[in-house]
Design a protein around this motif. Structure first.
Motif, PDB file in Angstrom:
ATOM      1  N   GLN A  66       0.830  -1.200   0.000  1.00 13.30           N
ATOM      2  CA  GLN A  66       0.000   0.000   0.000  1.00 13.30           C
ATOM      3  C   GLN A  66       0.867   1.255   0.000  1.00 13.30           C
ATOM      4  O   GLN A  66       0.609   2.204  -0.748  1.00 13.30           O
ATOM      5  CB  GLN A  66      -0.921   0.029   1.222  1.00 13.30           C
ATOM      6  CG  GLN A  66      -2.048  -0.974   1.180  1.00 13.30           C
ATOM      7  CD  GLN A  66      -2.798  -1.052   2.501  1.00 13.30           C
ATOM      8  OE1 GLN A  66      -2.222  -0.891   3.575  1.00 13.30           O
ATOM      9  NE2 GLN A  66      -4.100  -1.315   2.408  1.00 13.30           N
ATOM     10  N   ALA A  69       2.636   1.837  -3.416  1.00 15.81           N
ATOM     11  CA  ALA A  69       1.721   2.418  -4.401  1.00 15.81           C
ATOM     12  C   ALA A  69       1.442   3.890  -4.086  1.00 15.81           C
ATOM     13  O   ALA A  69       1.453   4.746  -4.984  1.00 15.81           O
ATOM     14  CB  ALA A  69       0.419   1.621  -4.440  1.00 15.81           C
ATOM     15  N   GLU A  70       1.206   4.177  -2.815  1.00 10.38           N
ATOM     16  CA  GLU A  70       0.915   5.556  -2.391  1.00 10.38           C
ATOM     17  C   GLU A  70       2.104   6.479  -2.662  1.00 10.38           C
ATOM     18  O   GLU A  70       1.932   7.587  -3.187  1.00 10.38           O
ATOM     19  CB  GLU A  70       0.578   5.541  -0.904  1.00 10.38           C
ATOM     20  CG  GLU A  70       0.214   6.873  -0.307  1.00 10.38           C
ATOM     21  CD  GLU A  70      -0.080   6.744   1.177  1.00 10.38           C
ATOM     22  OE1 GLU A  70       0.639   7.389   1.964  1.00 10.38           O
ATOM     23  OE2 GLU A  70      -1.017   6.005   1.540  1.00 10.38           O
ATOM     24  N   ALA A  72       4.625   5.973  -4.755  1.00  9.87           N
ATOM     25  CA  ALA A  72       4.882   6.076  -6.194  1.00  9.87           C
ATOM     26  C   ALA A  72       4.009   7.175  -6.794  1.00  9.87           C
ATOM     27  O   ALA A  72       4.491   7.997  -7.589  1.00  9.87           O
ATOM     28  CB  ALA A  72       4.613   4.738  -6.883  1.00  9.87           C
ATOM     29  N   GLU A  73       2.764   7.211  -6.389  1.00 11.93           N
ATOM     30  CA  GLU A  73       1.862   8.250  -6.886  1.00 11.93           C
ATOM     31  C   GLU A  73       2.294   9.625  -6.366  1.00 11.93           C
ATOM     32  O   GLU A  73       2.347  10.595  -7.121  1.00 11.93           O
ATOM     33  CB  GLU A  73       0.425   7.962  -6.461  1.00 11.93           C
ATOM     34  CG  GLU A  73      -0.577   8.923  -7.052  1.00 11.93           C
ATOM     35  CD  GLU A  73      -2.012   8.558  -6.747  1.00 11.93           C
ATOM     36  OE1 GLU A  73      -2.833   9.482  -6.683  1.00 11.93           O
ATOM     37  OE2 GLU A  73      -2.309   7.358  -6.575  1.00 11.93           O
ATOM     38  N   TYR A  74       2.614   9.698  -5.086  1.00 10.36           N
ATOM     39  CA  TYR A  74       2.997  10.969  -4.471  1.00 10.36           C
ATOM     40  C   TYR A  74       4.238  11.568  -5.155  1.00 10.36           C
ATOM     41  O   TYR A  74       4.273  12.754  -5.465  1.00 10.36           O
ATOM     42  CB  TYR A  74       3.252  10.793  -2.970  1.00 10.36           C
ATOM     43  CG  TYR A  74       3.722  12.064  -2.310  1.00 10.36           C
ATOM     44  CD1 TYR A  74       2.812  13.052  -1.939  1.00 10.36           C
ATOM     45  CD2 TYR A  74       5.073  12.284  -2.076  1.00 10.36           C
ATOM     46  CE1 TYR A  74       3.242  14.232  -1.358  1.00 10.36           C
ATOM     47  CE2 TYR A  74       5.515  13.468  -1.489  1.00 10.36           C
ATOM     48  CZ  TYR A  74       4.595  14.427  -1.133  1.00 10.36           C
ATOM     49  OH  TYR A  74       5.021  15.608  -0.559  1.00 10.36           O
ATOM     50  N   GLY A  76       5.423  10.687  -8.072  1.00  9.17           N
ATOM     51  CA  GLY A  76       5.353  10.629  -9.532  1.00  9.17           C
ATOM     52  C   GLY A  76       6.405   9.707 -10.115  1.00  9.17           C
ATOM     53  O   GLY A  76       6.994   9.990 -11.148  1.00  9.17           O
ATOM     54  N   ARG A  77       6.619   8.588  -9.437  1.00  8.03           N
ATOM     55  CA  ARG A  77       7.651   7.635  -9.838  1.00  8.03           C
ATOM     56  C   ARG A  77       7.019   6.269 -10.070  1.00  8.03           C
ATOM     57  O   ARG A  77       5.874   6.017  -9.698  1.00  8.03           O
ATOM     58  CB  ARG A  77       8.710   7.492  -8.732  1.00  8.03           C
ATOM     59  CG  ARG A  77       9.304   8.785  -8.193  1.00  8.03           C
ATOM     60  CD  ARG A  77      10.462   9.296  -8.984  1.00  8.03           C
ATOM     61  NE  ARG A  77      11.619   8.451  -8.944  1.00  8.03           N
ATOM     62  CZ  ARG A  77      12.784   8.795  -8.422  1.00  8.03           C
ATOM     63  NH1 ARG A  77      12.955   9.966  -7.863  1.00  8.03           N
ATOM     64  NH2 ARG A  77      13.808   7.970  -8.470  1.00  8.03           N
ATOM     65  N   GLN A  78       7.794   5.373 -10.645  1.00  8.71           N
ATOM     66  CA  GLN A  78       7.361   3.994 -10.827  1.00  8.71           C
ATOM     67  C   GLN A  78       7.481   3.256  -9.488  1.00  8.71           C
ATOM     68  O   GLN A  78       8.372   3.562  -8.691  1.00  8.71           O
ATOM     69  CB  GLN A  78       8.226   3.290 -11.872  1.00  8.71           C
ATOM     70  CG  GLN A  78       8.096   3.860 -13.268  1.00  8.71           C
ATOM     71  CD  GLN A  78       6.678   3.722 -13.798  1.00  8.71           C
ATOM     72  OE1 GLN A  78       6.061   2.662 -13.707  1.00  8.71           O
ATOM     73  NE2 GLN A  78       6.159   4.801 -14.348  1.00  8.71           N
ATOM     74  N   PRO A  79       6.609   2.271  -9.237  1.00 13.85           N
ATOM     75  CA  PRO A  79       6.715   1.509  -7.991  1.00 13.85           C
ATOM     76  C   PRO A  79       8.094   0.883  -7.802  1.00 13.85           C
ATOM     77  O   PRO A  79       8.590   0.798  -6.676  1.00 13.85           O
ATOM     78  CB  PRO A  79       5.634   0.431  -8.128  1.00 13.85           C
ATOM     79  CG  PRO A  79       4.643   1.017  -9.082  1.00 13.85           C
ATOM     80  CD  PRO A  79       5.441   1.875 -10.029  1.00 13.85           C
TER      81      PRO A  79
END
Length: 96
Positions: A66, A69-70, A72-74, A76-79
């Motif tokens: 979790q 994923a969070e 990576a979004e924050y 702006g990167r790949q997981p």
């Protein structure tokens, strides 16, 4: 102009061949390099922010997937970028 480009390409090919012979033992045609698409570069500010957000997420009971994923979004990167940083920071004892 074309002659210069041809000479430059020839020089580059010679250099590549020398590097392959010198540093890559075996059949380089079947060489696989893992992680070529992973971005290993982080600013110090990003790392400090990552550490803080990771620790807060763990305290809130979030799972590693979790948080990955969070974050990576924050950021702006790949997981995969996040996973490498998790491994690095964990090995250094900076995150739990």
């Amino acid at each position: 102009m074309q002659a210069q480009l041809d000479q430059q390409l020839k020089s580059e090919n010679i250099a590549i061949s020398w590097l392959e012979r010198s540093f890559m033992a075996g059949d380089t045609r079947s060489l696989y390099v893992a992680g070529e698409d992973i971005n290993f570069q982080w600013s110090i500010h990003e790392v400090m922010e990552f550490d803080e957000r990771w620790k807060k997420g763990i305290k809130r009971g979030k799972t590693s997937p979790q948080l990955i994923a969070e974050l990576a979004e924050y950021f702006g990167r790949q997981p995969e970028d996040i996973v490498i940083l998790v491994i690095d920071r964990g090995m250094k004892g900076k995150i739990g």
